[in-house]
Design a protein around this motif. Structure first.
Motif, short mmCIF file in Angstrom:
data_model
loop_
_atom_site.label_atom_id
_atom_site.label_comp_id
_atom_site.label_asym_id
_atom_site.label_seq_id
_atom_site.Cartn_x
_atom_site.Cartn_y
_atom_site.Cartn_z
N GLY A 13 29.80 44.18 48.81
CA GLY A 13 30.23 43.88 50.18
C GLY A 13 31.69 44.15 50.46
N GLU A 14 32.50 44.29 49.43
CA GLU A 14 33.95 44.48 49.63
C GLU A 14 34.29 45.98 49.67
N PRO A 15 34.92 46.44 50.76
CA PRO A 15 35.16 47.88 50.89
C PRO A 15 36.30 48.44 50.03
N ILE A 59 39.91 46.45 54.07
CA ILE A 59 39.75 47.62 53.19
C ILE A 59 40.81 47.60 52.09
N VAL A 60 40.36 47.88 50.87
CA VAL A 60 41.30 48.09 49.76
C VAL A 60 41.35 49.60 49.50
N GLY A 61 42.55 50.14 49.52
CA GLY A 61 42.73 51.56 49.23
C GLY A 61 42.93 51.76 47.74
N PHE A 84 50.48 46.09 48.01
CA PHE A 84 49.87 46.70 46.84
C PHE A 84 49.25 45.64 45.92
N LEU A 85 48.15 46.01 45.30
CA LEU A 85 47.52 45.13 44.32
C LEU A 85 47.89 45.64 42.93
N LYS A 86 47.98 44.72 41.97
CA LYS A 86 48.33 45.16 40.62
C LYS A 86 47.11 45.82 39.97
N MET A 87 45.97 45.19 40.14
CA MET A 87 44.71 45.72 39.62
C MET A 87 43.66 45.32 40.65
N CYS A 88 42.48 45.89 40.56
CA CYS A 88 41.43 45.50 41.47
C CYS A 88 40.07 45.78 40.81
N GLY A 89 39.31 44.73 40.60
CA GLY A 89 38.03 44.88 39.89
C GLY A 89 36.98 45.55 40.77
N HIS A 90 36.80 45.04 41.98
CA HIS A 90 35.78 45.66 42.84
C HIS A 90 36.18 47.11 43.13
N GLY A 91 37.48 47.34 43.28
CA GLY A 91 37.98 48.68 43.59
C GLY A 91 37.76 49.64 42.42
N GLY A 161 44.72 40.27 36.03
CA GLY A 161 45.08 41.58 36.59
C GLY A 161 45.83 41.39 37.91
N ASN A 162 45.67 40.25 38.53
CA ASN A 162 46.47 39.71 39.64
C ASN A 162 46.66 38.23 39.32
N TRP A 163 47.58 37.59 40.06
CA TRP A 163 47.81 36.16 39.84
C TRP A 163 46.96 35.32 40.79
N ASP A 207 49.45 35.51 44.55
CA ASP A 207 49.07 36.00 45.88
C ASP A 207 47.56 35.95 46.14
N HIS A 208 46.81 35.36 45.22
CA HIS A 208 45.37 35.17 45.44
C HIS A 208 45.02 33.70 45.18
N ILE A 209 44.25 33.12 46.10
CA ILE A 209 43.81 31.73 45.95
C ILE A 209 42.28 31.75 45.85
N TYR A 231 39.55 37.63 53.21
CA TYR A 231 38.80 37.10 52.05
C TYR A 231 38.05 38.24 51.38
N ASP A 232 37.86 38.07 50.08
CA ASP A 232 37.11 39.06 49.30
C ASP A 232 35.62 38.85 49.53
N ARG A 233 34.96 39.89 50.02
CA ARG A 233 33.50 39.81 50.22
C ARG A 233 32.79 39.83 48.87
N SER A 234 33.39 40.42 47.87
CA SER A 234 32.80 40.44 46.52
C SER A 234 33.25 39.18 45.78
N PRO A 235 32.69 38.93 44.58
CA PRO A 235 33.16 37.76 43.82
C PRO A 235 34.55 37.97 43.20
N CYS A 236 35.17 39.13 43.45
CA CYS A 236 36.52 39.46 43.01
C CYS A 236 36.58 39.68 41.49
N GLY A 237 36.77 40.94 41.12
CA GLY A 237 36.78 41.28 39.69
C GLY A 237 37.94 40.64 38.94
N THR A 238 39.14 40.71 39.53
CA THR A 238 40.28 40.12 38.82
C THR A 238 40.21 38.59 38.91
N GLY A 239 39.67 38.08 40.03
CA GLY A 239 39.52 36.62 40.18
C GLY A 239 38.49 36.07 39.21
O1 PYC Z 1 37.95 42.69 42.84
O2 PYC Z 1 39.83 42.31 41.78
C1 PYC Z 1 39.19 42.44 42.80
C2 PYC Z 1 39.87 42.28 44.10
C3 PYC Z 1 41.17 41.93 44.32
C4 PYC Z 1 41.37 41.92 45.69
C5 PYC Z 1 40.19 42.27 46.29
N1 PYC Z 1 39.29 42.49 45.28
#
Ligand code: PYC
Length: 309
Positions: A13-15, A59-61, A84-91, A161-163, A207-209, A231-239
């Motif tokens: 679900g997360e673009p 959208i995450v680029g 900018f994100l440090k890392m992104c799991g869904h991405g 991968g993020n805080w 920067d992520h809660i 909000y992250d539509r996915s369960p967030c890979g780094t989260g």
């Molecule tokens: O999947 O890590 C992730 C993520 C971070 C921000 C949005 N998605």
């Protein structure tokens, strides 16, 4: 006219919008060095690529670039509506499915250089991608923060991968109907962390809660507030990686045991941890679907070619 070719996908679900051509050369340095060049010189292109009128704030680029590390197949820089994100799991899952769509990879392993380390992604015959993330850990447990309008809130600070600030105890039901409430609460927590100078290691901004509840379909359900108050539509890979590190450190998850993490929209990632040299290495499994193969056009006569904000 400037033309930038992008492939869009969504992961649970997360673009993700992967930039595959048309972006200025960022030199031959490490991906971390190229990120600094991107930040300093091309922030207007970040805005043009992900935000309105061509995109939207969720959208995450992902800028696909060459890796400087010779053991890697590619490099990537992730960005979003505000920075900018440090890392992104869904991405990363979206990037792998994009490379498959382009015929550049098939089933097997791909090593990717990110600004915070090397991530390995394994595409299987069923179209699922398992990411082996950067080492993750809990930095501080049960940290108290006074949050305006909500009182004292307790959470763990963890790196995936993020805080992240991870909160188990809160009064909210994690359902989409409560989106505004969930956003208000988590944004207030983020502001309170900043106001109280509560940070990750070396003063890095949290920067992520991420807040959790029970789930009927998984081990846990989450709501993740991203840096741009989306909000992250996915369960967030780094989260999920940060969560797995805390669970492992609490003795609630064994090495190799599967953890199912559900998102606020009901999509799922599976996670587990491996321990290598005493470090917690999370693995996250999910898939993505391609939604568009596009060329973005930046017309020099268009006053909003770099975005509306
Ligand atoms: O999947 O890590 C992730 C993520 C971070 C921000 C949005 N998605």
């Amino acid at each position: 006219m400037q033309r930038i070719r992008v492939i869009d996908s969504h992961t649970a679900g997360e673009p993700t919008r992967v930039v595959i051509a048309g972006f200025p050369d960022l030199g031959n340095g490490t991906v971390a060095e190229r990120l600094e060049i991107f930040k300093a010189n091309y922030d207007h292109l970040r805005n043009a690529i992900v935000n309105e009128p061509r995109g939207h704030s969720a959208i995450v680029g992902a800028l696909l670039c060459e890796s400087s590390d010779k053991t890697c197949d590619a490099g990537v820089i992730f960005f979003n509506n505000v920075g900018f994100l440090k890392m992104c799991g869904h991405g990363t899952i979206g990037l792998i499915k994009t490379l498959e769509f382009l015929g550049k990879i098939s089933v097997g392993k791909t090593r990717i250089e990110t600004p915070v380390g090397i991530v390995e992604a394994d595409l299987d015959a069923y179209g699922f991608v398992t990411i082996t993330n950067v080492p993750s850990y809990r930095y501080a447990k049960n940290v108290e923060v006074e949050v305006e309008n909500f009182g004292k809130v307790y959470g763990d600070i963890a790196w995936g991968g993020n805080w992240f600030f991870l909160i188990e105890n809160h009064p909210f039901e994690l359902k989409l109907n409560n989106l505004q409430q969930l956003t208000d609460f988590t944004a207030s927590v983020r502001n309170a962390l900043e106001a109280n100078k509560i940070t990750g290691k070396n003063g890095q901004e949290i920067d992520h809660i991420e807040i959790f509840s029970k789930s009927e379909n998984a081990n846990s359900r989450n709501f993740v507030l991203c840096p741009g108050i989306e909000y992250d539509r996915s369960p967030c890979g780094t989260g999920t990686s940060a969560k797995l590190a805390c669970l492992y450190e609490d003795g609630k998850l064994k090495e190799g045991e599967i953890w199912k993490q559900e998102s606020i929209i009901g999509s799922l990632f599976e996670g587990k941890v491996q321990i290598a040299d005493g470090k917690i290495i999370p693995q996250i499994r999910g898939t993505a679907f391609i939604t568009a193969d596009n060329e973005l056009i930046l017309d020099e006569n268009d006053p909003f070619r770099f975005g509306v904000s």
